[in-house]
Design a protein around this motif. Sequence first.
Motif, short mmCIF file in Angstrom:
data_model
loop_
_atom_site.label_atom_id
_atom_site.label_comp_id
_atom_site.label_asym_id
_atom_site.label_seq_id
_atom_site.Cartn_x
_atom_site.Cartn_y
_atom_site.Cartn_z
N UNK A 1 0.82 -1.21 0.00
CA UNK A 1 0.00 0.00 0.00
C UNK A 1 0.86 1.27 0.00
N UNK A 2 1.91 1.27 0.81
CA UNK A 2 2.66 2.52 0.95
C UNK A 2 3.99 2.55 0.22
N UNK A 3 4.31 1.46 -0.46
CA UNK A 3 5.54 1.49 -1.24
C UNK A 3 5.27 1.17 -2.71
N UNK B 1 8.62 16.61 1.72
CA UNK B 1 7.39 16.53 0.93
C UNK B 1 6.17 16.29 1.78
N UNK B 2 6.31 15.50 2.85
CA UNK B 2 5.12 15.06 3.57
C UNK B 2 4.74 15.93 4.76
N UNK B 3 5.70 16.75 5.24
CA UNK B 3 5.43 17.45 6.49
C UNK B 3 4.51 18.67 6.30
N UNK C 1 4.31 11.28 -1.85
CA UNK C 1 3.72 12.62 -1.76
C UNK C 1 2.44 12.66 -2.58
N UNK C 2 2.53 12.14 -3.81
CA UNK C 2 1.35 12.10 -4.68
C UNK C 2 0.20 11.35 -4.02
N UNK C 3 0.52 10.18 -3.47
CA UNK C 3 -0.53 9.36 -2.86
C UNK C 3 -1.12 10.04 -1.62
N UNK C 4 -0.22 10.55 -0.76
CA UNK C 4 -0.68 11.14 0.50
C UNK C 4 -1.47 12.42 0.26
N UNK D 1 4.55 4.06 -6.03
CA UNK D 1 5.51 4.02 -7.15
C UNK D 1 4.79 3.68 -8.45
N UNK D 2 3.90 2.70 -8.38
CA UNK D 2 3.16 2.33 -9.59
C UNK D 2 2.31 3.52 -10.06
N UNK D 3 1.77 4.21 -9.09
CA UNK D 3 0.93 5.37 -9.41
C UNK D 3 1.77 6.44 -10.13
N UNK D 4 2.98 6.64 -9.64
CA UNK D 4 3.86 7.62 -10.27
C UNK D 4 4.17 7.23 -11.71
N UNK D 5 4.43 5.95 -11.92
CA UNK D 5 4.71 5.49 -13.28
C UNK D 5 3.48 5.65 -14.16
N UNK D 6 2.35 5.36 -13.55
CA UNK D 6 1.11 5.51 -14.29
C UNK D 6 0.93 6.96 -14.73
N UNK D 7 1.22 7.91 -13.82
CA UNK D 7 1.08 9.33 -14.15
C UNK D 7 1.98 9.72 -15.32
#
Lengths: 363, 294, 268
Positions: free
Chosen positions: B40-42, C212-214, C123-126, B46-52
Amino acid sequence: MSRGRSAGTDLALRNVTKRYGAVSALTDVSLAVEAGELLTILGPSGSGKTTLLKVVAGFELPEAGIVMLGGSDVTERPPAARNIGMVFQNYALFPHMTVRENVAFPLEMRRVPRRLIEEKVARALALVELTGYEARLPTQLSGGQQQRVALARAIVFDPILLLLDEPFGALDRKLREQMQLEVRRLQRQLGLTTLFITHDQEEALVLSDRIAVMSHGRIEQIGAPDEIYERPANGFVADFVGESNVIAGRAAARKDGLVEIELEDGARICVAGDRIPDAGAEVRVLVRPERLELASDGAAINRVAGTVVETVYLGTSYKYRLRVPGGREWLVRRPVRAGEAPLAPGDSVAVGFAPGDAHLIAG
Amino acid sequence: MTEAVATLPLAAGDRVRRRHARSVLGALALSTPALVLLLVFFALPLLRLFWLSVDAGTFLPYEKALTERLYLTVFWETFKIAAAVTVLTLLLGYPVAYFLATTTRLWQFVGFAFVMLPFWTSILVRTYAWMVLLGRNGVVNRTLLDLGLITEPLPLLHNFTGVLIGMVHVLLPYMIFPIYNAMRKVDADLVRAAEGLGAPGYAVFRRIYLPLTMEGVLAGTTLVFILSLGFFITPALLGGGRVAMIAVIIEQQVREFLNWGFAGALSVVLLASTLVVYGLVHRLLRPRFAEGVR
Amino acid sequence: MRRRRISAGRIALDLFVGLVFFFLVLPLLIVFPISFSSAPYLQFPPPGFSWQWYERYFGDPVWIDATILSLEVAAATTVLSLAVGVPLAFALTRVRFPGREAIEKLSATPIIVPTIIYSIAVYGLFAKLRLIGEWYGIAIAHTLHALPFVVIVVTAGLRRFDINQELAACGLGASRLQAVRRVTLPQIKPSLVTAAFLAFITSFDELVIAMFLAGSNMTLPKKMFDNIRMEIDPTIAAISALQIVFVSVLLVLAGRFGEDQRGIANAR
């Protein structure tokens, strides 16, 4: 701590089979240890004796068969619920606990009241003669002392069975012999049913009520030490337990309870046998080195001429390697006697044995 | 007695399989919290970033990253710095590792203190110290001027040199440790044997020591090179905006331009180079490692 | 001790290594005199002694809040990474199961992914999850950053641990859980201490993720970074000196209760 158990079977294995992948570590092993008995599992490494131990202790679950402990089926019971006292090869003393804490551990796990724990620990340590060492850490003890602690820890909770896994391997010879006697004394005194695992045949002969010889995941023979030594069931047992001369031949004739055997080179020898093979059957004859007599010792029926190849002085005896006809070599062991000069390499001698000193084993 | 095996009831072994299944379930249960966090947090971000980076369905960001002169220069610069840092740390680190592996216990302890203390000190603290040391009016220039060794302050900060010094300082321990570990495994008897056979010192070193410690050298250089590629703090502070390493550009793209697609593309390219380096060296090392372990 | 011939080569080596050691500790040594400087701005050598920069640090709530936030995040990271990392290490060392290798690899990948990439990704996800500015958001991201070290150190500790110890405990009547608690964990304590130390320092020193997150909050590294960028005043030197002392104390403690330093070197 002495339990005065009624006679009966404390541990029984019935048709136990254990495999690791395609390798069969135990094949259809059956075994029973009577109450108060010390039974030794003797075998070379890879014979399956360690697997057997793990199955009994509950660290491994066999594919087939049953393990009975004190009359109930424990095959699938976890180790903690088996009530077996075990001494590991390297003792497995907990290095972060003192002697007292180590010995108290199994009692604490059984929720024994604190006051009783103190009592039992003190008694167990007294039994192994380690009173006064309670506050030491295992690393502050000698090898022999560590082993006593391991022993105390294994018997303090009155287990049904004591399991000893090559416990003397790490000790030097002198200490080993001393500890063997001590374990034997304790085991007798407390009437502990004991399963002892070792690869050391000498140790097995000294300690055991009975010995089970294992090889390739099977039990080759079970019997009293003298039975195993004098009347091995097959070539493996004969070879593994003690030194032996094995002579191959063919049963030729029977007369007066003796079997006449024809060797490859045509010579004939006579052997006493309780099982008389059919004429013409392939047989092997076992003669222990100390049962061979040199010609000067007196008349011998089965007499062969040989040449000394090597003489080894062993302290209490001499061991000779002889070359005999047919290109074979025999080992002969004779006690050292005052005023008797040993044979030297190159000497020609005649050796022989009485028919009763040889043992027939199946081809 | 082989029949005994053959005639085992069909169900035989079922209980073993059942117990094994239970322990596997237990292991999976123990892994689950970590696995969930990792996914979920790693993996997910990262996959989301690549997707973007390929969101528009085009590879425009990649085209930009791989063709525009500016970014090619940045990549080139980044690799150049990483290579320079790797070479320098190797030149400084190998003798240090050799010293640590061959000296007395006391000096080994002292030496380790010298390596460990900076290692554990925050990169920011060290970077700050280098700024104090390397500035135009910094300690180094002042000392050299006072000694009359130079007449003009040397340009040590806000340029390639400054970044190099800072990065070598941070990454030197990463070179020393793997080499030291490889050296520690070299059997001292082997060296003594070679000496006993009449090999002179330098020959012992070249023929025995160097080949036996090559594994550590390879591991150290890979580690330093990979870490260098993604360096951010040191170039950002000691480079003074004049040394553009890829990590600095990525940060800029997100922070200043919110250009996720392009930042994603740059990240993919950087990560891909990292993995290629890692994969290549791993392949090179694998057979020897396998030998050593089994 | 072994006798060593003193050769010219050895002397050259010792000298060279001495210089490298000097290079390594120089930046650490330099911050101490500067932190006690009486000058109103950065000056070297300092003209006199004063506590002013320490006073400024302890008197400024922004610095103190940043320090407290960093300590909180580091503590949370330590607890969380051990809480998930230790069970994972047990699973990885005890049972062969499908996917084990993949999980072990995955747990180590955060080491080779450059921090900047991970930072912008998380950062994007959060930002989507509205976690920016939350201390626990930083702690979670830092946990992923620290997890590989925890898993590597504890796994190595468990592989060295003699499994017979645990079997012996079980044989003596302990349940699996009791055996682990009473026998296994106490014996791998050095690895646990080392892992905790690594996790704590990893988070406490971490800048890029926190940047980025703070959000508008300040962690200590973030505040330091901003300060270094804006004005190089000796307050930073005072904080640096304090940090060096703090880490040295932790290092001594970890050395006392944790693994050999060389063990740590292996893991990192």
